[in-house]
Write a protein that holds these residues in place. Sequence first.
Motif, mmCIF file in Angstrom:
data_model
loop_
_atom_site.group_PDB
_atom_site.id
_atom_site.type_symbol
_atom_site.label_atom_id
_atom_site.label_comp_id
_atom_site.label_asym_id
_atom_site.label_seq_id
_atom_site.Cartn_x
_atom_site.Cartn_y
_atom_site.Cartn_z
ATOM 1 N N ASP A 135 -4.859 3.553 -5.451
ATOM 2 C CA ASP A 135 -5.601 3.760 -4.209
ATOM 3 C C ASP A 135 -5.985 5.230 -4.058
ATOM 4 N N ARG A 155 -7.432 -0.281 3.075
ATOM 5 C CA ARG A 155 -6.480 -0.988 2.202
ATOM 6 C C ARG A 155 -5.428 -1.667 3.080
ATOM 7 N N LYS A 210 0.814 -1.214 0.000
ATOM 8 C CA LYS A 210 0.000 0.000 0.000
ATOM 9 C C LYS A 210 0.849 1.265 0.000
ATOM 10 N N TYR A 263 -10.028 5.769 -3.346
ATOM 11 C CA TYR A 263 -10.545 5.799 -1.983
ATOM 12 C C TYR A 263 -10.906 7.206 -1.494
#
Length: 666
Positions: free
Chosen positions: A56, A72, A48, A60
């Motif tokens: 991401d 995540r 991540k 998100y």
Amino acid sequence: MTKRNFTVIENEWIMLKDGTRLAARIWMPEGTDQAPVPAVFEYLPYRKRDGTCLRDESTYPVFAEAGIAGIRVDIRGSGESDGVIDGEYTPRELADGCELIEWIAAQSWSNGNVGMMGISWGGFNCLQVAALKPPALKAVISIASTVDRYNDDIHYKNGTHLSAQLSWAATMLAYQSRAPDPALVGDRWKEMWLERLENEPFFMEEWLEHQRRDEFWKHGSISEDFGDFPVPALVIAGWADGYRNTPIKAIEGLGDKAKAMIGPWVHKYPHFAWPKPRADFHGEAIAWWNKWLRDEDTGAEKLPQMRAYIQDGPKPSLRREFDPGFWIAKDEWQQPEMQSYYIDQFGGLAEGMPIAGATDQDVYLKSPLDTGTASGEWFTLKPDAEMAGDQRVDDAGSLVFETLPLEKAITALGQPVLTVEVACDEDWANLIARIVDIHADGTATRVTFGVLNLAHRDGNAEPKAMEKGKKTQIRLVLDALGYNFREGHRIRLSLSTAYWPMVLPAPGDPGLTIDRASIGLALPLLGEHQRISVPEPENPDPLPKYIDLEPGETARNVVRDLTNGVTDYTIYEDTGLSQHPDTGLSTRQIRDEIWSIVDGDPLSMSGTSTWTCDMQRDNINLRTISVATIACTRDEWLISASVNAFEGDEEIFEKSFDKRIPRDFM
């Protein structure tokens, strides 16, 4: 809808019941103390902090603005999470996933309803975790995934051995060899790193020990029991990717629980994928989550069962920016009507059924071993030479049959089926079938293909040898297509015994005797449908921008040594060195891969994939170099791997191993 403010928790430790800490990045809407919110959970080994942060950060925050928390999590042994990974979709991974869902649902900010999503690994494990029925998991979105781990993943396909198996094992060896970020884990970072380096497995060893569709592959394949799958699933794929069959298989197996969408895309999220047109994934996802996690009337349950982009004659090119075509919908998916073709007396592909009792029209086929260099990658990440190129180079080594120029367009959606009688020189051979669109200028676009190890003709669990020299009826289901063959174009059926380097060769390089009179091709027709529009993302450039410190480079070459009969296929991918503007972390990955084969000698086949991964910030400079190789004898696979790790100029770790694994009809 008013956009909520949100905060980002860069690293939250989630303690599992066995004491292992997993690392999570969380996007949290404001106001959860007054009104708890649903959460969407993604669970990956791809880091991540520096692996999936681009995508991401494109998604998100949008979810959080819509009042949906994003969680995540790095899988055990990856990124900043404790421990060592133990394989791919293992029982421990899935059990950890269930425990994480329980943790999320129990938080004070949670309304108790969790969704799970992902692409590729995350698309796989969200289906697999859902099948275990954790109570708080209410819906999934699965992109570029599979319901059948044996036949629709990077390992084996109908008993053939995909070269992507080495490529992916090398990728995972490189990813799992990287250190956690010291800024997040503190002084333990080096201890954690050395533990991973010492104990991480080389995934391909386990994969090669299961060359048939046994319990190892049935685990995690939800096709084993579609009827027991508990939650609604939105299943998405792209025609340019190897995972194109899954949406159709999901709606056929799950019925009303599943909704399918197939676009023209490579292996990427639809809001930034290529070729265009893209789809507004954020809007799709938020409507899906709000229906199943909030019980809002968003219409998600009323979506057509199938939405598909029908490609309308795209040409291969150096870069496929946009595929011409149109979107269609089918409210209810039904088995398509099949249009049949046979080989006529002139050797052409003609509409109709093979003539029963027709005189044998035997032809011998033995393709050059390097037939297939225009195949591209099995799963594609960029719309360049990773996608299939002009098929004329591969058709030169194939047996081809084609229609006359079409008097009217033919539009197809579904999985074509080839039937043919063949006799084999040895116990088994590979048979590859491609459907190719021939444009008016002769350009040849691969529309779809199918591959079969003939020993697996009656199933993948118990393969059996061909009876040498005896004609055997073969049925080969090709990958799904959604395609409009235009008026004036020709449809070509191309058959070959090689498709290298995508498919590794049979050990004896046997030829096949093919009875042309027996060939039947069934093409699935589009049938009743509605033309629809699919919204595209408002933001045409949704990925955040990082700081480019050194440029990247991409190269893909085929080199044929005409003197010695050697063909080399080389891949070089350098991401360049880039720095995250908020964390100050700079990373770079280089993939340097070569496949080689000698004309007429299938045992000369070899592949080597070398990865160099750099991680830098102020006072840290870390590097790993990992190498994975495959070669073969007639009876064995020969694999090796090595990992070297460096802190600055000092080598702090080294390991290597070699393994010989018996071939099993492979």
